[in-house]
Motif scaffolding. Structure first.
Motif, mmCIF file in Angstrom:
data_model
loop_
_atom_site.group_PDB
_atom_site.id
_atom_site.type_symbol
_atom_site.label_atom_id
_atom_site.label_comp_id
_atom_site.label_asym_id
_atom_site.label_seq_id
_atom_site.Cartn_x
_atom_site.Cartn_y
_atom_site.Cartn_z
ATOM 1 N N SER A 48 0.826 -1.207 0.000
ATOM 2 C CA SER A 48 0.000 0.000 0.000
ATOM 3 C C SER A 48 0.857 1.252 0.000
ATOM 4 O O SER A 48 0.503 2.254 -0.612
ATOM 5 C CB SER A 48 -0.965 0.002 1.181
ATOM 6 O OG SER A 48 -0.258 0.215 2.382
ATOM 7 N N GLN A 56 -7.683 -0.010 6.666
ATOM 8 C CA GLN A 56 -8.327 1.290 6.860
ATOM 9 C C GLN A 56 -9.611 1.096 7.667
ATOM 10 O O GLN A 56 -10.181 0.001 7.678
ATOM 11 C CB GLN A 56 -8.661 1.929 5.514
ATOM 12 C CG GLN A 56 -7.466 2.104 4.613
ATOM 13 C CD GLN A 56 -6.468 3.105 5.140
ATOM 14 O OE1 GLN A 56 -6.843 4.146 5.657
ATOM 15 N NE2 GLN A 56 -5.194 2.776 5.037
ATOM 16 N N TYR A 67 -11.503 -2.165 6.069
ATOM 17 C CA TYR A 67 -11.252 -2.576 4.695
ATOM 18 C C TYR A 67 -9.773 -2.442 4.377
ATOM 19 O O TYR A 67 -9.014 -1.803 5.115
ATOM 20 C CB TYR A 67 -12.100 -1.763 3.713
ATOM 21 C CG TYR A 67 -11.790 -0.283 3.694
ATOM 22 C CD1 TYR A 67 -10.891 0.248 2.770
ATOM 23 C CD2 TYR A 67 -12.397 0.589 4.588
ATOM 24 C CE1 TYR A 67 -10.610 1.601 2.752
ATOM 25 C CE2 TYR A 67 -12.129 1.940 4.563
ATOM 26 C CZ TYR A 67 -11.226 2.441 3.647
ATOM 27 O OH TYR A 67 -10.950 3.781 3.635
ATOM 28 N N GLY A 70 -7.921 0.258 -1.892
ATOM 29 C CA GLY A 70 -8.691 1.405 -2.327
ATOM 30 C C GLY A 70 -7.839 2.629 -2.598
ATOM 31 O O GLY A 70 -8.356 3.696 -2.870
ATOM 32 N N ASP A 71 -6.509 2.465 -2.539
ATOM 33 C CA ASP A 71 -5.626 3.599 -2.760
ATOM 34 C C ASP A 71 -4.951 3.574 -4.128
ATOM 35 O O ASP A 71 -4.008 4.288 -4.371
ATOM 36 C CB ASP A 71 -4.565 3.661 -1.658
ATOM 37 C CG ASP A 71 -3.718 2.407 -1.593
ATOM 38 O OD1 ASP A 71 -3.987 1.466 -2.353
ATOM 39 O OD2 ASP A 71 -2.779 2.376 -0.786
ATOM 40 N N ARG A 76 -10.061 -2.052 -3.377
ATOM 41 C CA ARG A 76 -10.719 -2.012 -2.071
ATOM 42 C C ARG A 76 -11.482 -3.310 -1.824
ATOM 43 O O ARG A 76 -12.245 -3.769 -2.659
ATOM 44 C CB ARG A 76 -11.682 -0.832 -1.999
ATOM 45 C CG ARG A 76 -12.361 -0.752 -0.653
ATOM 46 C CD ARG A 76 -13.214 0.474 -0.554
ATOM 47 N NE ARG A 76 -14.004 0.435 0.663
ATOM 48 C CZ ARG A 76 -14.314 1.495 1.354
ATOM 49 N NH1 ARG A 76 -13.937 2.689 0.951
ATOM 50 N NH2 ARG A 76 -15.037 1.385 2.439
ATOM 51 N N GLU A 78 -13.688 -4.927 1.433
ATOM 52 C CA GLU A 78 -14.228 -4.769 2.781
ATOM 53 C C GLU A 78 -14.038 -6.072 3.539
ATOM 54 O O GLU A 78 -14.330 -7.153 3.032
ATOM 55 C CB GLU A 78 -15.683 -4.349 2.714
ATOM 56 C CG GLU A 78 -15.832 -2.978 2.074
ATOM 57 C CD GLU A 78 -17.261 -2.568 1.838
ATOM 58 O OE1 GLU A 78 -18.166 -3.408 1.990
ATOM 59 O OE2 GLU A 78 -17.459 -1.399 1.486
#
Length: 92
Positions: A48, A56, A67, A70-71, A76, A78
């Motif tokens: 990441s 996160q 989760y 998503g970066d 992403r 969950e």
């Protein structure tokens, strides 16, 4: 009428105080998955590249959604909801 409102306020405060943190979720993953979970978290943190790490948390005061990704590097995904100090894993 005052009693139901008082019970609702007490329940909300209780849930807010027991809302799990990201560190508690990391410990949950380590306990559940053992060494594989620890290595997986370390690899996800390295991939990441962010300051916060791979895991996160979205805080909703009385509950949290955890989760990974998503970066941009990781999609992403969950993982779980945290409520009252417990974790409810999201089935894929």
């Amino acid at each position: 009428m005052k009693l139901p409102i008082l019970i609702l306020i007490i329940a909300t405060v209780g849930l807010a105080l027991t809302n799990p943190t990201e560190a508690e979720f990391r410990e949950h993953v380590r306990q559940k998955a053992g060494i594989a979970g620890t290595v997986g978290l370390a690899v996800a943190d390295m991939v990441s590249g962010g300051k916060q790490g791979a895991i996160q948390r979205q805080n909703y005061i009385v509950a949290s959604k955890f989760y990974v990704g998503g970066d941009g590097v990781l999609p992403r995904e969950e993982l779980a909801w945290g409520v009252a100090g417990k974790f409810i894993e999201i089935k894929k």
